[in-house]
Design an enzyme around this catalytic site. Structure first.
Site: not given
Ligand SMILES: Cc1cc2nc3c(=O)[nH]c(=O)nc-3n(C[C@H](O)[C@H](O)[C@H](O)COP(=O)(O)O)c2cc1C
Length: 328
Positions: A16, A70, A100, A139, A200-201, A224
């Site tokens: 998300p 979510q 978040c 999450k 995730n990450g 993400g």
């Molecule tokens: C622009 C942006 C918006 C995000 N918004 C949310 C969100 O609304 N809810 C959430 O649980 N995580 C949010 N995240 C976190 C991502 O879901 C994810 O956990 C995080 O980016 C790490 O994964 P990645 O390294 O693959 O990007 C957001 C991340 C980014 C970059």
């Protein structure tokens, strides 16, 4: 990978992302191989449900099932009501945001700030699970800060409350997006948990995807930022997991087709004015790494109509294509 009654086609989930994982982007990623795509967060504050923003976030028209939505908030009853409201509007999985770090969310003690109050986490999860008949997922981050990594305790609370899958962003709230993701913490959570765990990450290519799955033993992975401007990443990862063979990046002709299709879906979903604005960041992500991308990204922000935006995108892609042909 199963979430309640839903058997996902693979282990790849779009994370998300507020402002990113709208219906057009979720559907595109599903078309390109994501087994599940989680929506932008919908606030638990019912006063905001009538807003255009929330109305768009609860729109799942034509979306490939299952639709995961979510919700974010801090009050058990409000979150339970939000879960019910979203199920009434087509949500087939409810995901609760405790991951978040955004200021707006944390100031109201929501998102990852909740991880500091384990009793409240329990009350929220129980209230939401009780409120709906669809599966509820959670999450989280690994904790509030490196001295308070309580994800294993949270995982136990989640299991007891009836949560059906747990996605873990391998960083504490205090770590923001810096440092490397702690896959060892995710490994420990997976070892301790009896519900499916989603790692995730920082997963940004097929090798990393396989490595994280192997290292953590997670049931699925969530991607993400690496999918921004690169929705075909899901297809590449799936192919690699199945065959051990690396697919090349798509040729520019296919990227053109994917990007233009994405833009048309955005214009249709948001209307011209907002569609053009939302499209800017996606166009910028697609252009990353392409010759001339820097200048193009500055110029594209000046386009205020669909016609002008599409003209600039086509001209940029023509130049990239010509460059590729010359280099060949
Ligand atoms: C622009 C942006 C918006 C995000 N918004 C949310 C969100 O609304 N809810 C959430 O649980 N995580 C949010 N995240 C976190 C991502 O879901 C994810 O956990 C995080 O980016 C790490 O994964 P990645 O390294 O693959 O990007 C957001 C991340 C980014 C970059």
């Amino acid at each position: 990978m199963r979430i309640g009654p839903y058997s996902l086609p693979n282990k790849l989930i779009l994370a998300p992302m507020a402002g990113v994982t709208d219906r057009p982007f979720r559907q595109l990623c599903k078309d390109m191989g994501a087994g599940l795509a989680v929506s932008e967060m919908v606030t638990a504050n019912s006063l905001l449900w009538g807003s255009r923003k929330t109305q768009r976030r609860i729109d799942h028209n034509g979306e490939t099932e299952p639709c995961s939505v979510q919700i974010a908030g801090a009050d058990p009853q409000m979150l339970a009501d939000a879960a019910r409201y979203n199920v009434d509007h087509g949500a087939q999985i409810i995901d609760i945001n405790m991951g978040c770090p955004a200021k707006k969310v944390c100031n109201a003690l929501a998102g990852s700030a909740l991880l500091r109050d384990e009793a409240l986490v329990g009350r929220i999860l129980e209230a939401v699970v009780k409120a709906v008949t669809v599966p509820v997922t959670l999450k989280i981050r690994t904790g509030w800060d490196p001295s308070q990594r309580n994800a294993i305790t949270i995982a136990r609370i989640a299991e007891q409350a009836g949560i059906q899958a747990l996605a873990v962003h391998g960083r504490t709230r205090a770590c923001g997006f810096s440092g490397a993701a702690e896959y060892e913490t995710i490994t420990a959570i997976k070892a301790a948990a009896s519900i499916p765990v989603i790692a995730n990450g920082d997963i940004n290519d097929p090798h990393k995807a396989r490595q994280v799955l192997r290292q953590t033993g997670a049931d699925a992975i969530m991607i993400g930022r690496a999918a921004q401007g690169r929705p075909w990443l899901f297809r590449m990862i799936q192919h690699y997991l199945e065959t051990g063979e690396l697919l090349p990046e798509p040729p520019i002709g296919e990227i053109r087709q994917i990007l233009l299709g994405h833009l048309h879906r955005l214009y249709e979903f948001y209307g011209e004015r907002t569609g053009v604005l939302v499209a800017r960041k996606h166009i910028a992500w697609y252009s990353k790494g392409q010759t001339g991308g820097g200048n193009f990204r500055q110029a594209i922000n000046g386009a205020t109509t669909v016609t002008e935006q599409l003209r600039q995108v086509q001209a940029f892609l023509d130049a990239v294509e010509e460059n590729v042909a010359c280099a060949a």
